[in-house]
Motif scaffolding. Structure first.
Motif, short mmCIF file in Angstrom:
data_model
loop_
_atom_site.label_atom_id
_atom_site.label_comp_id
_atom_site.label_asym_id
_atom_site.label_seq_id
_atom_site.Cartn_x
_atom_site.Cartn_y
_atom_site.Cartn_z
N GLU A 114 7.98 -5.44 -24.71
CA GLU A 114 7.92 -4.32 -23.78
C GLU A 114 6.49 -3.85 -23.55
O GLU A 114 6.20 -3.18 -22.55
CB GLU A 114 8.77 -3.16 -24.30
N TYR A 115 5.57 -4.22 -24.45
CA TYR A 115 4.18 -3.81 -24.30
C TYR A 115 3.29 -4.93 -23.77
O TYR A 115 2.08 -4.74 -23.65
CB TYR A 115 3.64 -3.32 -25.64
N GLN A 154 -1.15 -1.52 -37.56
CA GLN A 154 -0.29 -0.47 -37.01
C GLN A 154 0.77 -0.02 -38.01
O GLN A 154 1.12 1.16 -38.08
CB GLN A 154 0.36 -0.95 -35.71
N MET A 382 3.33 7.93 -31.02
CA MET A 382 2.83 7.76 -29.66
C MET A 382 1.57 6.90 -29.64
O MET A 382 1.40 6.03 -28.79
CB MET A 382 2.54 9.12 -29.01
N GLU A 384 0.78 4.60 -31.78
CA GLU A 384 1.15 3.21 -32.06
C GLU A 384 1.57 2.50 -30.78
O GLU A 384 1.20 1.34 -30.55
CB GLU A 384 2.29 3.18 -33.08
N GLN A 385 2.29 3.19 -29.92
CA GLN A 385 2.67 2.61 -28.64
C GLN A 385 1.44 2.43 -27.75
O GLN A 385 1.33 1.41 -27.04
CB GLN A 385 3.70 3.49 -27.95
N ASP A 386 0.53 3.38 -27.79
CA ASP A 386 -0.70 3.26 -27.00
C ASP A 386 -1.49 2.02 -27.43
O ASP A 386 -1.97 1.25 -26.58
CB ASP A 386 -1.58 4.50 -27.18
N ALA A 388 -0.36 -0.63 -28.89
CA ALA A 388 0.38 -1.85 -28.54
C ALA A 388 0.18 -2.21 -27.07
O ALA A 388 0.05 -3.39 -26.72
CB ALA A 388 1.87 -1.66 -28.84
N ARG A 389 0.14 -1.20 -26.20
CA ARG A 389 -0.08 -1.48 -24.78
C ARG A 389 -1.47 -2.06 -24.54
O ARG A 389 -1.64 -3.00 -23.75
CB ARG A 389 0.14 -0.21 -23.95
#
Length: 746
Positions: A114-115, A154, A382, A384-386, A388-389
């Motif tokens: 998804e990333y 991460q 949040m 961690e998602q940043d 990953a993107r």
């Protein structure tokens, strides 16, 4: 009344006060309090991978016996458990963190799909082997590890989020030290300041598997190489009594040294064992050595960590007499425990964001990928998602963040380090199909991508493929904005492929179709999930009849002009490309060939492939629908569509049937049998499929009654070479085949 003091009285008064103090009852000074006067206990936790979970059991047993810990030093997994305890977490909380996180993901660098940018998702479908080999100025270059440790970093950020603003490890409730090793000198390096997650990543950097970490001017790897049981470190911190916990892997006998992997593992264990024994020899009669019995729990068996925890408790129970020597009275222990547990932290507000990157990509492009904004409260999930993107752009060796205080404010710094072996990269592709009936097909592919051609992230990508379908393709890709929402591209392609027309299971007509095309396209990305693209292609095709009847094909030149407009819409939200359990995969394609654009004839063609997946636990379901057609029954290179192979009318060989119109519907089920753990994780599946469909030359022949039914049974594996399928298929007409595929068979 006035009181007068003579000079003599001024001198006598202090003397009188001193005498009174000497004759008054003694009050214990702080250094003489029970807490201050007891011997200081230093805890040493060794490295050992999954075996290190036994440290949690040791901590639980120490607390049950009221043994205070005043300082901690650890290596690798011992450093992780040690800093979690030193930061105020209880053994129960640490156990929960170990169980709630998949530690195998630390040895897989690819971020969740998804990333991944949509462009990277496209490349994933074409080139299954993510070699990522650098090739620049005529020289090959390699990364410093099989993995860069992004996922591990991460994961460590996640479990140590409560220490994100820690600088000095002496400021933790229990002073702490992590041990790494200097890759240049082989000497031990003691880390005493943060960020905590970076120190842990350095201490856990298995040589050759994970790339080294640079801290200051030192290149650091796993501390087990130099000092796996850092007794001397905790002694230097001021420990009077040392409790050392050794969970390192023992050496094996020659009967078990029966493979290359076992020999390499033994060599690593020898290095660790030797420095561990040197540290054990430093222990005195006052110190305590704990060596849990961990037979059957290998270093990489993170799934067995829950089994290791009680082993640590049992090892402490066997040393009850020694533990009694370092235990303290309840009041003293409660004071110590209270001081360790009172660790409430104020929320950290991010005053600003700074990008620390050596890439040519604009800092604004990196910042725009982040949900975290100035003024937000620190939110590790949040962030961690940043990260990953940003990492999903596939431009950076690693992406991480730190919190840096500036006066009374805290700033977020995002570190995005470009790949040291770039900016040109080679990837490989492999497709192999064997039906055990004398028909074998293979494709070998390689791509070279030159990245970061400008600040917007332009790329030049060239692909070469040899085998039954040779192909040479080149593309210049230019984003039009920092986030690549809009883009343009220039393409060129030369290809050839055989086309077989079967009668009663035998190939009666075999064509070789060659194409040479150039094109221009413009497109838009819908975040990471979709793409809309349109363009124009111009070129020429040639058809050579290798075997068959010339009357079957149009009576004209075997050269065809190509000129068409096209448009495509794609969606890709699969969580796994080959064995998905969630998401959709859609490709809708329209092509308009026109004589005015250079084509031989006028026609419109469409193709539609749509798959959806769902499941839970080990269960994976997927349904698919494929359709293709043309508005005129004209056999030209651009109008032919194919069907056949495992999952595509199983029982037929791959692309056995060719026509102008196609319809295929199927549903499949796969059960995940399990997977090996560690960096070479290979998930294994068993599954079955049911399909119904056909291809037709004439549009008037299309009908549900004129379809074939087919089914398959298969074993599948998501390997380093791509998906591997071994299966058996059979059609309703009685055709059957066994398959070995290395490819996206479905």
């Amino acid at each position: 009344m006035n009181v007068l003091f003579s000079p003599k009285a001024v001198v006598l008064i202090p003397l009188l006060l001193l005498c009174l103090a000497a004759t008054s009852p003694a009050v214990p000074a702080d250094p003489e309090s029970p807490e201050r006067s007891r011997p200081k206990v230093g805890l040493v936790l060794s490295g050992g991978g999954a075996r290190g979970a036994a440290h949690v059991g040791v901590l639980r047993a120490l607390e049950a016996r009221q043994v205070p810990v005043d300082m901690i030093a650890g290596t690798s997994m011992g450093a992780l458990i040690g800093v979690l305890y030193a930061s105020g977490l209880s053994p129960d909380e640490i156990e929960t963190l170990l169980k709630d996180n998949d530690w195998n993901t630390g040895y897989r660098d690819t971020p969740p799909r998804e990333y991944l940018s949509f462009r990277n998702k496209e490349e994933e479908q074409d080139f299954l082997i993510d070699l990522d080999l650098g090739f620049n100025k005529g020289k090959f270059s390699f990364p410093q590890g099989v993995l860069q440790g992004q996922s591990l970093m991460q994961l460590l950020n996640r479990v140590t989020a409560h220490t994100a603003d820690t600088d000095s490890f002496d400021d933790l409730p229990i002073p702490f030290r992590a041990v790494a090793a200097n890759l240049e000198t082989g000497t031990a390096v003691v880390l005493d300041k943060g960020p905590v997650s970076r120190a842990l990543r350095a201490s856990m950097g298995v040589p050759g598997v994970l790339s080294p970490v640079t801290i200051g001017d030192q290149l650091l790897i796993d501390g087990g190489v130099a000092n796996n049981l850092p007794v001397d470190v905790v002694r230097a911190m001021g420990a009077d009594i040392v409790i050392a916990v050794d969970v390192s892997t023992p050496l094996v006998n020659r009967d078990n040294l029966n493979s290359v992997l076992s020999v390499v593992d033994q060599l690593s264990s020898i290095l660790t064992r030797q420095n561990t024994e040197r540290q054990i020899n430093q222990l005195t009669d006052q110190d305590i050595l704990i060596q849990p019995e961990l037979e059957g729990i290998a270093t990489a068996r993170f799934d067995l960590m829950p089994d290791a925890i009680p082993k640590g408790e049992q090892a402490v129970s066997a040393l009850s007499a020694a533990m009694a020597r370092v235990a303290v009275e309840p009041a003293v222990y409660n004071d110590w425990h209270r001081s360790r547990s009172d660790t409430e932290r104020a929320d950290v507000v991010i005053a600003g964001i700074r990008i620390d990157s050596d890439s040519r990509l604009q800092d604004s492009a990196i910042r725009d990928l982040m949900e975290t904004q100035p003024g937000d409260t620190f939110d590790e999930a949040m962030l961690e998602q940043d990260m990953a993107r940003i990492y999903g752009l596939d431009l950076f060796e690693r992406v991480n963040y730190t919190l840096e205080p500036v006066g009374e404010e805290t700033f977020l710094v995002v570190h995005a380090n470009r790949k040291s072996w770039g900016p040109g990269y080679i990837d490989l592709g492999l497709s192999l199909e064997e039906n055990f009936n004398g028909e074998s097909n293979y494709l070998l592919g390689a791509s070279y991508t030159l990245t970061e051609l400008n600040a917007l992230g332009a790329e030049w990508r060239t692909e070469m493929q040899i085998g039954q379908r040779p192909r040479l393709f080149s593309e210049f890709y230019q984003p039009l904005d920092p986030l690549a929402h809009n883009f343009v591209g220039l393409t060129g392609e030369i290809s050839r492929r055989p086309v077989k027309f079967f009668t009663d299971g035998e190939a009666e007509d075999i064509l070789d179709i060659s194409q040479a095309l150039i094109g221009v396209e413009i497109g838009h990305h819908f975040g990471y999930w979709g793409q809309l693209k349109a363009g124009y292609r111009r070129g020429e095709s040639e058809v050579d009849l290798r075997v068959g009847d010339p009357d079957r094909f149009p009576d004209r030149s075997n050269r065809f002009g190509e000129g068409h407009l096209f448009a495509s819409f794609r969606i890709d939200t699969f969580d796994n490309l080959h064995f998905p359990q969630d998401g959709h995969l859609l490709t809708a394609y329209w092509q308009a060939s026109r004589e005015s654009l250079g084509a031989e004839t006028n026609y419109d063609q469409f193709r539609l492939n749509w798959s959806s997946a769902f499941g839970w636990g080990p269960h994976h379901f997927q349904w698919r629908f494929k359709a293709a057609g043309v508005d005129k029954d004209i056999i030209e290179p651009g109008t032919i569509t194919f069907i056949g192979g495992l999952g595509n009318l199983s029982g037929l060989e791959k692309d056995q049937l060719a026509g102008l119109h196609k319809r295929l519907a199927s549903i499949s089920y796969a059960f995940k049998l399990g997977e090996n753990v560690g960096p070479l994780s290979l998930p294994l599946y068993i599954g079955a499929s049911f399909e119904r469909g056909n291809v037709w030359l004439d549009q008037s022949d299309i009908g549900f009654g004129d379809t074939l039914k087919a089914g398959s049974l298969y074993l599948g594996m998501d390997s380093l070479l791509g998906p591997v399928f071994f299966g058996y298929g059979r059609t309703s007409d009685g055709e059957e085949a066994a398959y070995l595929f290395i490819d996206a068979a479905f």
